[in-house]
Design a protein around this motif. Structure first.
Motif: not given
Length: 510
Positions: A10, A132, A162, A165
């Motif tokens: 990730v 993230v 991405g 995320q």
């Protein structure tokens, strides 16, 4: 459950997205942020209901307000501000070029889950960062659903794959591993003291905040009826899950009786001495806050404590005498329970507010209802906080929803609160500026930087994260400079396939 190896993937994907996004110009960034804000705003009601259902905290209608404020509200607040283009100061002969942080690890709380996801994602996108989201485990479903909605909207508007995320299955071990990972460029931590301390000790840069414990002082010059309405509205807002909610009410004795009457009129229930004792015993049975009360409504809390109030009761007010550490009602409560004490004059009231902040909430915020600028100034100077809301409910005052402070779900407490920032978290906290500085001598000319911008709008389709050819249904490897439709790349693939077939044929012959 997500493994640490998967979490590493990730972060790797986020790092790639951040590098691609850092080349976007202001127009592209604005289009992406607008699409994301609109998507969040459209689902504000659904996610408010999901958050209350999953966490058992707060009020749906109030969470709708916060979700709207942290989507289009954030975009509107920063409309016209440019965190992308170079800034030229010809008089000082300095050119400033923004440098995004890169990968932002956003830790979000259970108390304000979706609004904080909205808020941190938008701040990251406005400053060309990848983000993230690491949600609190007790709010993982609504947080992940919200983050995925924003991610889809960002990519649909042209952001790299991405760029947003989320960890679907967060855990302490996983979050700690990601905080310590070199691919995390900055941690933005919103949550309890333990979470913030872990972020600061991770070895990576961190923006964390301290807890609140807000004193509110009503002096003799105040509009008492208005103050009472504002305090009750603020304390009842989303059942006090915002860390900016009032914790201890201090009333100057000259207006204390009138204030009590107006508080009752506004929907508060003032307990007697026995009621305060029962409430204290239930909420702080072992000397620590019973977390079952966090974000629950006043009548539910009263029932659990063995008290009888009407179902329409919005706030419980528990009187006590001295603001000392041993008095648990002087501590943060994160629920529609307000401690109350009195002071003989403004000077004593300010001292009481100082004592509240010494118990907890250093650097955070305080509120005052007063028409006396001198008292307001003394209050601000003497109470060690970095934001003071005047004649407004502090829940929405210090968070910037009902004042002109920066709207924020992350309240910096500065040096006094052991925080790296002393303001409400804003976009500029997620970028640095590289500065071109010319010789200051008058006879050394500065070059003409007018119209120069190193960033470009993204060319072609949305950049896709490079994947192995056997990953996700055989999607090909894609790089920022080689699209799937690139004829040179297609020819290379054909040549590689031919070589593999020839090698296999030779092996079969043997």
């Amino acid at each position: 459950m997500t493994s640490i190896a998967q979490a590493g993937q990730v972060l790797e994907r986020a790092r790639w997205a951040a590098a691609a996004y850092a080349e976007y110009d202001q127009a592209a960034v604005t289009a992406i942020a607008t699409a994301v804000a609109d998507a969040g705003y459209a689902e504000a009601e659904r996610f408010a209901a999901e958050a209350v259902a999953e966490t058992g905290m707060g009020v749906v209608a109030d969470k709708v307000i916060k979700n709207q404020a942290c989507s289009r509200g954030i975009l509107d607040h920063y409309r016209g501000e440019d965190f992308v283009s170079p800034r030229v100061d010809a008089a000082r002969k300095i050119v400033e070029i923004p440098r995004p942080a890169g990968v932002v690890l956003a830790l979000t709380p259970t108390t304000n889950p979706v609004s904080t996801v909205y808020f941190k994602v938008l701040l990251a996108l406005l400053t060309r960062n990848a983000v993230v989201v690491a949600p609190h485990p007790r709010a993982k479903r609504c947080s992940a659903d919200a983050a995925r909605l924003l991610a889809d909207a960002a990519v649909a508007a042209g952001a790299p794959d991405g760029i947003v995320q989320v960890l679907d299955e967060p855990s302490i071990e996983l979050t700690q591993a990601m905080m310590a990972d070199d691919r995390t460029d900055v941690i933005v931590a919103t949550g309890g003291t333990g979470v913030v301390r872990a972020a600061y000790s991770s070895g990576n840069p961190a923006l964390g905040v301290g807890p609140g414990n807000v004193p509110v002082f009503v002096d003799a010059s105040a509009d008492v009826a208005a103050a009472a309405r504002r305090i009750v509205d603020s304390k009842a807002f989303d059942n006090s899950v915002l860390c900016t909610n009032e914790s201890v009410l201090i009333a100057e004795e000259a207006i204390a009786d009138k204030l009590r009457s107006e508080l009752t009129r506004a929907g508060a229930h003032i307990l007697d001495e026995d009621g305060a004792r029962r409430l204290r015993a239930y909420m702080f049975a072992d000397g620590h806050l019973n977390t079952e009360v966090v974000g629950r409504d006043a009548s539910w809390i009263a029932g659990q404590a063995g008290l009888r109030v009407t179902p329409k009761t919005r706030v419980l007010i528990a009187p006590f005498d001295d603001v000392i550490t041993e008095e648990m009602l002087a501590h943060e409560k994160l629920s529609p329970v307000l401690g109350m004490t009195t002071a003989v004059d403004a000077s004593r009231g300010i001292r009481a507010a100082r004592a509240v902040v010494r118990i907890g909430g250093a650097g955070h915020s305080a509120a005052i209802h007063s028409e006396n600028p001198s008292v307001i100034t003394d209050f601000t100077v003497q109470v060690p906080v970095l934001r003071v809301s005047v004649n407004v409910g502090n829940s929405t005052g210090s968070s910037g929803l009902d004042t002109n402070l920066a709207p924020s779900m992350t309240i910096g407490t500065g040096f006094v609160g052991r925080s790296s920032i002393g303001e409400n978290l804003q976009p500029h906290n997620l970028i640095n500026w590289a500065r071109i500085a010319y010789n200051s001598a008058a006879d050394v000319p500065m070059g003409d930087f007018t119209g120069i911008n190193p960033w470009q709008p993204p060319a072609g389709p949305v950049p896709q994260y490079p994947r192995a050819s056997n990953d996700r249904g055989g999607q090909p490897i894609v790089t920022p400079t080689a699209r799937p439709s690139d004829p040179n790349l297609d020819a290379l693939r054909a040549e590689l396939r031919a070589l593999v077939v020839e090698e296999l044929a030779q092996l079969i012959k043997r």
